[in-house]
Design a protein around this motif. Structure first.
Motif, PDB file in Angstrom:
ATOM      1  N   PRO A  81       9.542   7.711  -5.139  1.00 17.07           N
ATOM      2  CA  PRO A  81       8.584   7.433  -6.223  1.00 17.07           C
ATOM      3  C   PRO A  81       7.944   6.054  -6.018  1.00 17.07           C
ATOM      4  N   LEU A  82       6.617   6.043  -6.124  1.00 16.54           N
ATOM      5  CA  LEU A  82       5.883   4.797  -5.880  1.00 16.54           C
ATOM      6  C   LEU A  82       6.367   3.626  -6.758  1.00 16.54           C
ATOM      7  N   PRO A  83       6.585   3.848  -8.072  1.00 11.28           N
ATOM      8  CA  PRO A  83       7.035   2.717  -8.908  1.00 11.28           C
ATOM      9  C   PRO A  83       8.362   2.131  -8.439  1.00 11.28           C
ATOM     10  N   GLU A  84       9.203   2.992  -7.861  1.00 12.64           N
ATOM     11  CA  GLU A  84      10.501   2.507  -7.375  1.00 12.64           C
ATOM     12  C   GLU A  84      10.314   1.636  -6.120  1.00 12.64           C
ATOM     13  N   ILE A  85       9.427   2.074  -5.231  1.00 11.57           N
ATOM     14  CA  ILE A  85       9.126   1.252  -4.036  1.00 11.57           C
ATOM     15  C   ILE A  85       8.530  -0.080  -4.495  1.00 11.57           C
ATOM     16  N   GLU A  86       7.614  -0.007  -5.439  1.00  9.52           N
ATOM     17  CA  GLU A  86       6.968  -1.242  -5.940  1.00  9.52           C
ATOM     18  C   GLU A  86       8.011  -2.206  -6.507  1.00  9.52           C
ATOM     19  N   ARG A  87       8.957  -1.660  -7.246  1.00  9.89           N
ATOM     20  CA  ARG A  87       9.988  -2.519  -7.846  1.00  9.89           C
ATOM     21  C   ARG A  87      10.763  -3.265  -6.754  1.00  9.89           C
ATOM     22  N   ILE A  88      11.131  -2.529  -5.718  1.00  5.85           N
ATOM     23  CA  ILE A  88      11.977  -3.140  -4.671  1.00  5.85           C
ATOM     24  C   ILE A  88      11.220  -4.214  -3.880  1.00  5.85           C
ATOM     25  N   ILE A  89       9.954  -3.941  -3.598  1.00  4.49           N
ATOM     26  CA  ILE A  89       9.231  -4.862  -2.682  1.00  4.49           C
ATOM     27  C   ILE A  89       8.379  -5.885  -3.422  1.00  4.49           C
ATOM     28  N   ARG A  90       8.475  -5.894  -4.732  1.00  2.05           N
ATOM     29  CA  ARG A  90       7.591  -6.714  -5.579  1.00  2.05           C
ATOM     30  C   ARG A  90       7.442  -8.172  -5.082  1.00  2.05           C
ATOM     31  N   SER A  91       8.543  -8.790  -4.697  1.00  2.00           N
ATOM     32  CA  SER A  91       8.504 -10.223  -4.355  1.00  2.00           C
ATOM     33  C   SER A  91       7.724 -10.519  -3.071  1.00  2.00           C
ATOM     34  N   THR A  92       7.348  -9.477  -2.320  1.00  2.00           N
ATOM     35  CA  THR A  92       6.610  -9.742  -1.068  1.00  2.00           C
ATOM     36  C   THR A  92       5.114  -9.935  -1.320  1.00  2.00           C
ATOM     37  N   GLY A  93       4.685  -9.766  -2.593  1.00  4.50           N
ATOM     38  CA  GLY A  93       3.263  -9.957  -2.898  1.00  4.50           C
ATOM     39  C   GLY A  93       2.437  -8.726  -2.529  1.00  4.50           C
ATOM     40  N   PHE A  94       1.282  -8.598  -3.165  1.00  2.00           N
ATOM     41  CA  PHE A  94       0.399  -7.431  -2.925  1.00  2.00           C
ATOM     42  C   PHE A  94       1.210  -6.142  -2.915  1.00  2.00           C
ATOM     43  N   TYR A  95       2.181  -6.080  -3.841  1.00  2.00           N
ATOM     44  CA  TYR A  95       3.187  -5.027  -3.729  1.00  2.00           C
ATOM     45  C   TYR A  95       2.654  -3.637  -4.008  1.00  2.00           C
ATOM     46  N   ARG A  96       1.583  -3.548  -4.819  1.00  2.00           N
ATOM     47  CA  ARG A  96       1.042  -2.208  -5.090  1.00  2.00           C
ATOM     48  C   ARG A  96       0.430  -1.627  -3.823  1.00  2.00           C
ATOM     49  N   ALA A  97      -0.418  -2.422  -3.167  1.00  2.00           N
ATOM     50  CA  ALA A  97      -1.063  -1.957  -1.923  1.00  2.00           C
ATOM     51  C   ALA A  97      -0.014  -1.710  -0.841  1.00  2.00           C
ATOM     52  N   LYS A  98       0.960  -2.629  -0.756  1.00  2.70           N
ATOM     53  CA  LYS A  98       1.985  -2.476   0.287  1.00  2.70           C
ATOM     54  C   LYS A  98       2.843  -1.229   0.045  1.00  2.70           C
ATOM     55  N   ALA A  99       3.181  -0.984  -1.234  1.00  2.00           N
ATOM     56  CA  ALA A  99       4.003   0.193  -1.551  1.00  2.00           C
ATOM     57  C   ALA A  99       3.277   1.466  -1.139  1.00  2.00           C
ATOM     58  N   LYS A 100       1.982   1.513  -1.451  1.00  2.00           N
ATOM     59  CA  LYS A 100       1.181   2.679  -1.082  1.00  2.00           C
ATOM     60  C   LYS A 100       1.142   2.829   0.435  1.00  2.00           C
ATOM     61  N   ASN A 101       0.918   1.706   1.117  1.00  2.00           N
ATOM     62  CA  ASN A 101       0.828   1.761   2.588  1.00  2.00           C
ATOM     63  C   ASN A 101       2.127   2.223   3.226  1.00  2.00           C
ATOM     64  N   ILE A 102       3.248   1.678   2.785  1.00  2.00           N
ATOM     65  CA  ILE A 102       4.493   2.073   3.474  1.00  2.00           C
ATOM     66  C   ILE A 102       4.871   3.515   3.143  1.00  2.00           C
ATOM     67  N   GLN A 103       4.572   3.939   1.909  1.00  2.00           N
ATOM     68  CA  GLN A 103       4.840   5.344   1.578  1.00  2.00           C
ATOM     69  C   GLN A 103       3.940   6.259   2.421  1.00  2.00           C
ATOM     70  N   SER A 104       2.650   5.916   2.520  1.00  2.00           N
ATOM     71  CA  SER A 104       1.720   6.742   3.308  1.00  2.00           C
ATOM     72  C   SER A 104       2.068   6.692   4.788  1.00  2.00           C
ATOM     73  N   ALA A 105       2.437   5.505   5.278  1.00  2.00           N
ATOM     74  CA  ALA A 105       2.807   5.396   6.707  1.00  2.00           C
ATOM     75  C   ALA A 105       4.007   6.295   6.995  1.00  2.00           C
ATOM     76  N   ALA A 106       4.972   6.306   6.072  1.00  2.00           N
ATOM     77  CA  ALA A 106       6.156   7.152   6.256  1.00  2.00           C
ATOM     78  C   ALA A 106       5.755   8.627   6.294  1.00  2.00           C
ATOM     79  N   LYS A 107       4.824   9.017   5.406  1.00  2.00           N
ATOM     80  CA  LYS A 107       4.360  10.415   5.379  1.00  2.00           C
ATOM     81  C   LYS A 107       3.665  10.771   6.695  1.00  2.00           C
ATOM     82  N   VAL A 108       2.804   9.865   7.175  1.00  2.00           N
ATOM     83  CA  VAL A 108       2.081  10.137   8.437  1.00  2.00           C
ATOM     84  C   VAL A 108       3.072  10.248   9.591  1.00  2.00           C
ATOM     85  N   LEU A 109       4.110   9.408   9.570  1.00  2.00           N
ATOM     86  CA  LEU A 109       5.132   9.495  10.629  1.00  2.00           C
ATOM     87  C   LEU A 109       5.746  10.895  10.659  1.00  2.00           C
TER      88      LEU A 109
END
Ligand code: SF4
Length: 227
Positions: A81-109
């Motif tokens: 779930p995207l909100p869960e990824i966002e929660r975990i990575i929040r402190s890295t900044g730009f967390y909404r865009a990053k959460a979307k990217n890593i979830q999408s990258a994982a799907k493409v993989l």
């Protein structure tokens, strides 16, 4: 005692013997330089490198243990779930865009590459959030493939200070570096430059008095000169 800095010119900063001296000095200064992002496989390194944009590796290393404990495979991260990824990575900044990217990258993989991180730059940059820098990090650090020189903020700044390029665009800097650095040095050169940029040739006030490259450097940013 510090001397007044006289601005000198490097006669030919790209002369092979001068470039060789830079490479040799870096290698001797950082004989064990490796990627500072914690990872156990190519998937983790890909995700950690995407997260490292605009933040430090230390910050990324604090969030990835939980992220990979909960979602250890591309399939699991792609379905998270995207909100869960966002929660975990929040402190890295730009967390909404990053959460979307890593979830999408994982799907493409999973969908395009059978759950495995590909081994070519052309395939790597098909992953959301992955540009040449991330691709070069993963191909070089995990697979040992010298696909290019990693140009992050440190490599860019140092390359300009050492007059290995005059460009400011990372892709153009990479092109310049690849013309003068022998390919068998590309992977280590990137690691060493990143270490040097973090520890000595820092952005605001480079510690030239502690720099092993000092006699080879005529940067206008120098804060101290032995000559
Ligand atoms: S001498 Fe100073 S500016 Fe030049 S590489 Fe070393 S720390 Fe950076």
């Amino acid at each position: 005692m510090a001397k007044a800095i006289q601005q000198k010119k490097t006669p030919n900063p790209l002369a092979p013997e001068r470039v060789a001296a830079v490479l040799d000095t870096l290698q001797k200064t950082y004989p064990n330089a490796v990627c500072a992002l914690t990872h156990r496989n190519a998937f983790e390194l890909t995700i950690a490198t995407i997260l490292s944009a605009q933040t430090t590796d230390v910050t990324v290393n604090k969030v990835t243990p939980e992220l990979f404990r909960m979602y250890p495979t591309p399939k699991k991260l792609g379905e998270a779930p995207l909100p869960e990824i966002e929660r975990i990575i929040r402190s890295t900044g730009f967390y909404r865009a990053k959460a979307k990217n890593i979830q999408s990258a994982a799907k493409v993989l999973v969908e395009r590459f059978g759950g495995k991180v590909p081994q070519t730059i052309e395939e790597m940059i098909q992953l959301p959030g992955v540009a040449r820098k991330t691709a070069n990090v993963v191909l070089g650090s995990w697979y040992g493939i010298a696909s290019g020189v990693v140009v992050d903020t440190h490599v860019l700044r140092l390359s300009r200070r050492l007059e290995l390029t005059r460009e400011t665009d990372p892709v153009k800097v990479e092109r310049d570096l690849e013309k003068v650095i022998p390919q068998n040095h590309w992977i280590q050169f990137s690691h060493e430059m990143i270490h040097h940029g973090r520890q000595v040739c820092i952005a605001r006030k480079p510690r030239c008095v502690d720099c092993s490259l000092e006699t080879l450097c005529n940067s206008v940013d120098k804060t101290w000169s032995s000559r």
